[in-house]
Design an enzyme around this catalytic site. Structure first.
Site, PDB file in Angstrom:
ATOM      1  N   HIS A 148      89.310  26.527  48.202  1.00  0.00           N
ATOM      2  CA  HIS A 148      91.123  26.176  48.311  1.00  0.00           C
ATOM      3  C   HIS A 148      91.961  26.177  49.055  1.00  0.00           C
ATOM      4  O   HIS A 148      91.058  27.000  50.104  1.00  0.00           O
ATOM      5  CB  HIS A 148      90.923  27.104  46.480  1.00  0.00           C
ATOM      6  CG  HIS A 148      90.809  28.748  47.012  1.00  0.00           C
ATOM      7  ND1 HIS A 148      92.045  29.643  47.796  1.00  0.00           N
ATOM      8  CD2 HIS A 148      89.543  29.493  46.840  1.00  0.00           C
ATOM      9  CE1 HIS A 148      91.120  30.646  48.770  1.00  0.00           C
ATOM     10  NE2 HIS A 148      89.942  30.157  47.445  1.00  0.00           N
ATOM     11  N   ARG A 173      93.757  29.010  42.152  1.00  0.00           N
ATOM     12  CA  ARG A 173      93.658  28.397  43.005  1.00  0.00           C
ATOM     13  C   ARG A 173      93.053  26.589  43.073  1.00  0.00           C
ATOM     14  O   ARG A 173      93.252  26.417  44.419  1.00  0.00           O
ATOM     15  CB  ARG A 173      93.133  29.920  43.730  1.00  0.00           C
ATOM     16  CG  ARG A 173      92.420  30.038  43.890  1.00  0.00           C
ATOM     17  CD  ARG A 173      91.652  31.360  44.263  1.00  0.00           C
ATOM     18  NE  ARG A 173      90.855  32.486  44.498  1.00  0.00           N
ATOM     19  CZ  ARG A 173      90.414  32.824  44.083  1.00  0.00           C
ATOM     20  NH1 ARG A 173      90.906  33.153  42.525  1.00  0.00           N
ATOM     21  NH2 ARG A 173      89.594  33.804  43.654  1.00  0.00           N
ATOM     22  N   GLU A 185      83.983  32.403  42.228  1.00  0.00           N
ATOM     23  CA  GLU A 185      83.933  33.699  43.325  1.00  0.00           C
ATOM     24  C   GLU A 185      83.563  34.739  43.067  1.00  0.00           C
ATOM     25  O   GLU A 185      83.297  35.317  41.723  1.00  0.00           O
ATOM     26  CB  GLU A 185      85.600  33.261  43.749  1.00  0.00           C
ATOM     27  CG  GLU A 185      85.290  34.743  45.363  1.00  0.00           C
ATOM     28  CD  GLU A 185      84.417  34.412  46.141  1.00  0.00           C
ATOM     29  OE1 GLU A 185      83.443  33.685  45.805  1.00  0.00           O
ATOM     30  OE2 GLU A 185      85.062  33.641  47.533  1.00  0.00           O
ATOM     31  N   ILE A 186      82.046  35.367  43.600  1.00  0.00           N
ATOM     32  CA  ILE A 186      82.300  36.761  43.528  1.00  0.00           C
ATOM     33  C   ILE A 186      82.932  37.755  42.933  1.00  0.00           C
ATOM     34  O   ILE A 186      84.264  37.706  43.284  1.00  0.00           O
ATOM     35  CB  ILE A 186      80.923  37.428  45.085  1.00  0.00           C
ATOM     36  CG1 ILE A 186      80.742  38.271  44.547  1.00  0.00           C
ATOM     37  CG2 ILE A 186      82.471  37.733  45.981  1.00  0.00           C
ATOM     38  CD1 ILE A 186      80.133  38.794  46.221  1.00  0.00           C
ATOM     39  N   ASN A 187      82.806  38.571  42.278  1.00  0.00           N
ATOM     40  CA  ASN A 187      83.816  39.743  41.914  1.00  0.00           C
ATOM     41  C   ASN A 187      83.735  40.486  42.538  1.00  0.00           C
ATOM     42  O   ASN A 187      82.536  41.106  42.828  1.00  0.00           O
ATOM     43  CB  ASN A 187      83.354  40.143  39.933  1.00  0.00           C
ATOM     44  CG  ASN A 187      84.428  40.611  39.351  1.00  0.00           C
ATOM     45  OD1 ASN A 187      84.435  41.777  40.432  1.00  0.00           O
ATOM     46  ND2 ASN A 187      84.432  40.489  37.818  1.00  0.00           N
ATOM     47  N   TYR A 188      84.726  41.441  43.098  1.00  0.00           N
ATOM     48  CA  TYR A 188      84.493  42.427  43.753  1.00  0.00           C
ATOM     49  C   TYR A 188      85.059  43.151  43.416  1.00  0.00           C
ATOM     50  O   TYR A 188      84.654  44.214  44.007  1.00  0.00           O
ATOM     51  CB  TYR A 188      85.367  42.291  44.844  1.00  0.00           C
ATOM     52  CG  TYR A 188      85.478  40.736  46.231  1.00  0.00           C
ATOM     53  CD1 TYR A 188      84.168  41.403  46.893  1.00  0.00           C
ATOM     54  CD2 TYR A 188      86.096  39.790  46.169  1.00  0.00           C
ATOM     55  CE1 TYR A 188      83.748  39.897  48.033  1.00  0.00           C
ATOM     56  CE2 TYR A 188      85.804  38.797  46.744  1.00  0.00           C
ATOM     57  CZ  TYR A 188      85.187  38.927  47.884  1.00  0.00           C
ATOM     58  OH  TYR A 188      84.316  38.102  49.145  1.00  0.00           O
TER      59      TYR A 188
END
Length: 212
Positions: A10, A59, A83-86
């Site tokens: 993105h 996004r 996306e990876i979950n932070y």
């Protein structure tokens, strides 16, 4: 004709601009990020696409929108491409995380495959869900061009998985700046990386903006 997957990260967000971790946060594109999406569409709308698969985050959807509008295609949304979950690191910079979650940050930096951000996801978890989407695409399309609009860590983890590289090295083997495009062709010998992190579809101004 073989199947070719185009992996597009993105465009710019406020978090990428400020070098802060953003996984589960559903951030919008900046005005410059929207310009990046338009630039990609201008460069690739004439490509004969079979399908567009997209993470359902704002996004990524905004990045896919101009290309889909130009081609009349509808994006196929897949949670596996998120996306990876932070976890508790969301919205924080590496410097803040190193200070506040030092031990977890050191473990994750050493091997993110099996160590998660505090309260977040391990890379092997992302590999499992994302590669299910890749396998689905391969079952549906045996040839032609398929666009996948996703995220920095997710794309790098997919590339590691396809190319036989330890997913624990995903942060250290190649870059994936905003609006970059990587291309993998499935040949008779397996996945072949044809293009890595290309941004020639962007003008000099957009390519040289700060942030990743």
């Amino acid at each position: 004709m073989s199947l070719t997957l185009y992996f597009l990260r993105h465009g710019q967000t406020e978090f990428s601009r400020n070098n802060a971790y953003c996984g589960a946060i559903d951030s919008e594109l900046t005005p410059e990020g929207l310009e990046m999406a338009q630039a990609f569409a201008a460069a690739y709308s004439s490509t004969p696409w079979k399908a567009v698969f997209c993470s359902p985050m704002k996004r990524t959807l905004a990045t896919a929108k101009p290309l889909c509008a130009a081609t009349g295609m509808q994006p196929e949304l897949r949670d596996g491409l998120k996306e990876i979950n932070y976890g508790q690191w969301e919205g924080k910079t590496p410097e803040e995380i190193n200070r506040e979650y030092h031990d977890d940050y050191i473990r994750w930096s050493a091997d993110p495959a099996w160590n998660a951000p505090t309260g977040g996801e391990m890379a092997v978890t992302i590999a499992g869900r994302a590669m299910q989407v890749i396998e689905e695409i391969r079952q549906l399309y045996h040839s032609g061009n398929v666009l996948i609009v996703a995220h920095k860590a997710t794309i790098r983890i997919i590339l590691c998985s396809l190319l036989g590289i330890d997913v624990g090295r995903f942060r250290y083997r190649w870059g994936c700046p905003v609006s970059s495009l990587s291309i993998v062709e499935f040949t008779s010998h397996g996945p072949l990386l044809q293009v890595l992190a290309d941004r020639t579809h962007l003008g000099d101004r957009l390519r040289n903006l700060p942030g990743s």
